[in-house]
Write a protein that holds these residues in place. Structure first.
Motif, mmCIF file in Angstrom:
data_model
loop_
_atom_site.group_PDB
_atom_site.id
_atom_site.type_symbol
_atom_site.label_atom_id
_atom_site.label_comp_id
_atom_site.label_asym_id
_atom_site.label_seq_id
_atom_site.Cartn_x
_atom_site.Cartn_y
_atom_site.Cartn_z
ATOM 1 N N VAL A 172 0.870 -1.178 0.000
ATOM 2 C CA VAL A 172 0.000 0.000 0.000
ATOM 3 C C VAL A 172 0.903 1.223 0.000
ATOM 4 O O VAL A 172 1.978 1.213 0.589
ATOM 5 N N ARG B 200 -3.058 -0.567 -3.734
ATOM 6 C CA ARG B 200 -3.853 0.295 -2.860
ATOM 7 C C ARG B 200 -3.133 1.609 -2.619
ATOM 8 O O ARG B 200 -1.908 1.681 -2.524
ATOM 9 N N THR C 139 -4.491 -3.999 5.857
ATOM 10 C CA THR C 139 -3.439 -4.574 5.022
ATOM 11 C C THR C 139 -2.864 -5.833 5.648
ATOM 12 O O THR C 139 -2.590 -6.822 4.958
ATOM 13 N N PRO D 164 -2.836 -8.003 0.594
ATOM 14 C CA PRO D 164 -3.171 -7.265 -0.631
ATOM 15 C C PRO D 164 -2.496 -7.826 -1.877
ATOM 16 O O PRO D 164 -2.873 -7.482 -2.984
ATOM 17 N N GLN E 56 -7.647 0.530 -6.106
ATOM 18 C CA GLN E 56 -8.528 1.146 -5.127
ATOM 19 C C GLN E 56 -8.068 2.575 -4.866
ATOM 20 O O GLN E 56 -6.913 2.795 -4.547
ATOM 21 N N THR F 169 -5.753 1.539 7.759
ATOM 22 C CA THR F 169 -5.128 0.997 6.551
ATOM 23 C C THR F 169 -4.144 -0.109 6.893
ATOM 24 O O THR F 169 -4.110 -1.162 6.246
ATOM 25 N N ARG G 275 -4.034 -7.109 -6.034
ATOM 26 C CA ARG G 275 -3.439 -5.961 -6.712
ATOM 27 C C ARG G 275 -4.060 -5.647 -8.061
ATOM 28 O O ARG G 275 -3.855 -4.578 -8.608
#
Length: 393
Positions: free
Chosen positions: A145, A165, A375, A380, A388, A371, A384
């Motif tokens: 992220v 993300r 995560t 994630p 987002q 977040t 991918r």
């Protein structure tokens, strides 16, 4: 939950405040790694100090290329540290092309392989030379992220191929530090009751648009104003020379460097804060933190349309925007606020409330923690393919 933060800015204790707020909200264990021998932009070596409310470990490690944000690297492979700490999440407050980012990412890749992230202010698309181009591409491919500081920074990373993300993480303020204050600074700065005090806070460098500001003030010399400049930089001598040529020196007070602990007093004393930044080929205003600091102190803002400034002012409705480099337009905006105290008051109140609703450390720490939690709980790397977007503040 255990977090590892690598952030050279945390050599200044106040930068740790954000992580102290995350601790307060979550109870997580946070370790911050900082350079032991960091030099600031003035070439002065900082002494690492702890923020009074930060409870976690603060580890200082010597670095090579001290003072160079993109080129510094730690004199450690991080392998043993990662194995020892075994954090659940790793956050680099660093651009994806920086050496230290690659250094920690590689250590994570070859050891614990935990979720990892970076921060970016990069709001101009730049194609870096080899090997930095390849470094950045690899970091983007191995990021779980990212935290852009602005919408334009997020767009640049998307253009460079990042498809994971992304969560907006702009600068924030502490309302316990930045708030309207009653003080006598305005009179101490030589401003009379009928004069409007215009303030500038920041580096005194050419790209901050200070020549344009002086030209604009020259256009409204008949109006009752004074200017206070907080900060220092390489443009100081030229600024003074231009002010003298325009016969404005007696209406300007240069205050030089002021510690951040005293800045809210000046921001509260100003009737208007101006940030006239001007875009260059390799730079444009990334955020304009002083804008939200001034608004939190109850001061309306006039800013140029460089970088993130217009979005920040328009979204908060805490002031006016003018085309960068346009001294006439700036003089008109200044004149409008100088002659209308009620309008200044309205912008001040609207801007203050917007900052308190959207740009506090508490709110941003909550967003960051949520977040991180999501995560860690949901890998994630299997998601991918779906881009987002970050939430709107």
């Amino acid at each position: 939950m255990k977090l590892l933060i690598v952030n050279h800015s945390c050599t200044v204790s106040v930068a740790q405040q954000f992580y102290a707020e995350i601790e307060r909200q979550t109870g997580w264990e946070i370790t911050i790694v900082v350079p032991e021998n960091w030099k600031d932009e003035y070439g002065i070596q900082r002494k690492v100090q702890r923020w009074k409310d930060f409870r976690g470990d603060l580890i200082s490690i010597p670095v090579w290329k001290s003072g160079s944000i993109p080129l510094h690297s730690y004199r450690s492979l991080f392998v043993n540290l990662l194995r020892e700490l075994n954090p659940d999440f790793i956050y680099l407050h660093q651009e994806p092309y920086a050496l230290v980012t690659l250094q920690v990412y590689l250590a994570n890749y070859f050891t614990i392989r935990k979720p990892i992230s970076f921060f970016t202010w990069q709001n101009i698309f730049k194609r870096y030379p080899i090997p930095f181009r390849q470094m950045e591409r690899w970091v983007l491919q191995n990021t779980d992220v990212m935290f852009p500081g602005s919408y334009s920074a997020e767009a640049v990373m998307r253009e460079k191929g990042y498809s994971g993300r992304s969560v907006l993480m702009p600068s924030g303020i502490d309302p316990a530090i930045y708030y309207p204050r009653s003080n006598t600074l305005k009179s101490e700065l030589g401003t009379t009751d009928h004069e409007v005090l215009i303030g500038y806070v920041g580096r005194v460098v050419e790209q901050k648009g200070l020549k344009t500001l002086l030209c604009a003030l020259n256009e409204i010399r008949s109006l009752p104003w004074r200017l206070a400049v907080v900060g220092t930089g390489e443009f100081d001598a030229e600024f003074d020379e231009i002010a003298q040529q325009l016969n404005l020196s007696d209406r300007i007070q240069k205050l030089g460097f002021v510690p951040f602990t005293e800045t809210p007093n000046y921001l509260s004393a100003f009737d208007i804060l101006v940030l006239p930044s001007e875009t260059r080929a390799n730079w444009k205003e990334q955020f304009g933190r002083v804008i939200i600091e001034a608004m939190a102190c109850g001061t309306p803002v006039i800013g140029s349309d460089s970088g993130e400034i217009p979005h920040l002012i328009n979204s908060t409705k805490g002031g006016l925007v003018f085309p960068e480099g346009d001294a006439i337009a700036l003089s008109q905006r200044l004149g409008e606020l100088i002659q209308n105290p009620e309008l200044r008051s309205n912008y001040a109140e609207t801007g203050k409330q917007s900052v308190l609703n959207n740009y506090t450390n508490s709110l941003l720490a909550q967003r960051f923690a949520e977040t991180v939690k999501n995560t860690v709980e949901f890998d994630p790397r299997s998601q991918r393919s779906g881009v987002q977007s970050f939430p709107t503040p």
